[in-house]
Design a protein around this motif. Sequence first.
Motif, PDB file in Angstrom:
ATOM      1  N   UNK A   3       0.862  -1.183   0.000  1.00 25.47           N
ATOM      2  CA  UNK A   3       0.000   0.000   0.000  1.00 25.47           C
ATOM      3  C   UNK A   3       0.895   1.228   0.000  1.00 25.47           C
ATOM      4  N   UNK A   4       0.629   2.123  -0.882  1.00 26.58           N
ATOM      5  CA  UNK A   4       1.408   3.359  -0.973  1.00 26.58           C
ATOM      6  C   UNK A   4       0.496   4.521  -0.612  1.00 26.58           C
ATOM      7  N   UNK A   5       0.939   5.289   0.376  1.00 24.44           N
ATOM      8  CA  UNK A   5       0.163   6.440   0.834  1.00 24.44           C
ATOM      9  C   UNK A   5       0.886   7.724   0.491  1.00 24.44           C
ATOM     10  N   UNK A   6       0.100   8.730   0.258  1.00 23.17           N
ATOM     11  CA  UNK A   6       0.676  10.058   0.039  1.00 23.17           C
ATOM     12  C   UNK A   6       1.201  10.588   1.372  1.00 23.17           C
ATOM     13  N   UNK A   7       2.153  11.485   1.314  1.00 24.08           N
ATOM     14  CA  UNK A   7       2.736  12.065   2.533  1.00 24.08           C
ATOM     15  C   UNK A   7       1.668  12.678   3.430  1.00 24.08           C
TER      16      UNK A   7
END
Length: 88
Positions: A3-7
């Motif tokens: 899972x990649x989340x925005x900052x």
Amino acid sequence: MKVILLDEQVKEIQTLISELIEQEIKFHLTNLNLSSPYLNKKQTCEYLNISNNTLDSWINKGLPAIRIGKTIRFDKNEIHKWISRLEK
């Protein structure tokens, strides 16, 4: 799965977790009355995360206690001073 989340999403999650932890700490301090500078035996055990037997042993080894009749109280500042002397 990754899972990649925005900052900004990561910061929002961190803020939410931080707020929840702060609320839980305040709740427990209020319910245990650990915000008071003086603690009874039960509170002292919970504050130090030790058993009643350990507390009794520490009292026998010199942990400062305030006795008023049958009542015993512990000053948090004195607890910290006593523990810090042991660490030296």
